[in-house]
Design an enzyme around this catalytic site. Sequence first.
Site, PDB file in Angstrom:
ATOM      1  N   LEU A  97       0.821  -1.212   0.000  1.00 45.94           N
ATOM      2  CA  LEU A  97       0.000   0.000   0.000  1.00 45.94           C
ATOM      3  C   LEU A  97       0.852   1.258   0.000  1.00 45.94           C
ATOM      4  CD1 LEU A  97      -2.911  -0.581   2.539  1.00 45.94           C
ATOM      5  CD2 LEU A  97      -3.129   0.109   0.146  1.00 45.94           C
ATOM      6  N   TYR A  98       1.976   1.202   0.704  1.00 43.13           N
ATOM      7  CA  TYR A  98       2.827   2.374   0.837  1.00 43.13           C
ATOM      8  C   TYR A  98       3.235   2.890  -0.541  1.00 43.13           C
ATOM      9  CZ  TYR A  98       6.704   5.292   2.420  1.00 43.13           C
ATOM     10  OH  TYR A  98       7.544   6.338   2.666  1.00 43.13           O
TER      11      TYR A  98
END
Length: 383
Positions: free
Chosen positions: A153-154
């Site tokens: 997600l980062y």
Amino acid sequence: MGDASMTTDLGRVLVTGGSGFVGANLVTTLLDRGHEVRSFDRAPSPLPAHPRLQTVEGDITDPEVVAHAVAGIDTVIHTAAIIDLMGGASVTEEYRRRSFAVNVEGTKNLVHAAQKAGTQRFVYTASNSVVMGGQRIAGGDETLPYTERFSDLYTETKVVAEKFVLAANGDGGMLTCSIRPSGIWGRGDQTMFRKVFESVLAGHVKVLVGSKNVKLDNSYVHNLIHGFILAAQHLAPGGTAPGQAYFINDGEPINMFEFSRPVVEACGQPWPRFRVPGRLVWFAMRVWQVMHFRFGLPKPLLEPLAVERLYLDNYFSIAKAERDLGYRPLFTTEQALQQCLPYYVELFDRMKAASGEPLAHAAAPSPPEGAAPPSTMIRSAET
């Protein structure tokens, strides 16, 4: 080299994530240089009171709080982010919503509020992972396209937010640029070597993965801060930085195991000698991850993304930052290690004591610079 005639003074500086590892070190450096600084974070600042330091506690997802944080600010350096290394089937809707709320919507809040407040400069913190996507990169530069393969997600949020920040360059009279660090390390680091030490203490570091010729790069925190400040100074009308992204690292690609070795040995731990092929480990961890999600097996020892960094070259050129900003790393890896070893040995000893193991030696304690709860830190080891 950056053209000195096209640089500007930073004026009053807002540092978001100012209580985290990078942010607190950045705030300290700016104060040392005589700047008026406002630190904005949801966690209290770990820094002592200072006549030129204001602190604002609050949530970047709240537009009112953000408007208050940017009032009267000339330069924003945005380091706050949620570090979510979840990927694939492990991403719940709640995780996804939270990461996007902070890393993307929070960044948009900040950009819009800063434009309204008459802020002139905005430096964003992205990550070298925005272009990685699992391929071998040796000396990659800023012409590489954004990855469309998101392992976590980062990275996904950093791609969306960086595109937004760079597209906003010039809107409302505010100039923007983006910095892409590699793995960030130094005093106060609570991510990169903490992960290494967790593996050592759990007895997982029995073999070396991949070839010793495989290299990655890292960003010593004070080299990165030097890059942030240079980028902000070059956000001047007619300057080199507006609308640009820059890789900022130590300029010394190194094998991750060779980089970790002096630190682990300084902690009194043995170093493995036996090597196993990286692709084999990657495949095993990939299968393990699938079994984890499908049948509830324990999580794999290593994320497949982390294994990629051990068996694929993964380093970036700083030539554009040298040319546009006049950037040169202030410290070599060797010099930085000498400064940081006491901090890392103390961190290891604290972790070892917490795990109930006897200490191998007594280390002279050294106060961490800007050490803080990793609430709004930018990611380190996997950056």
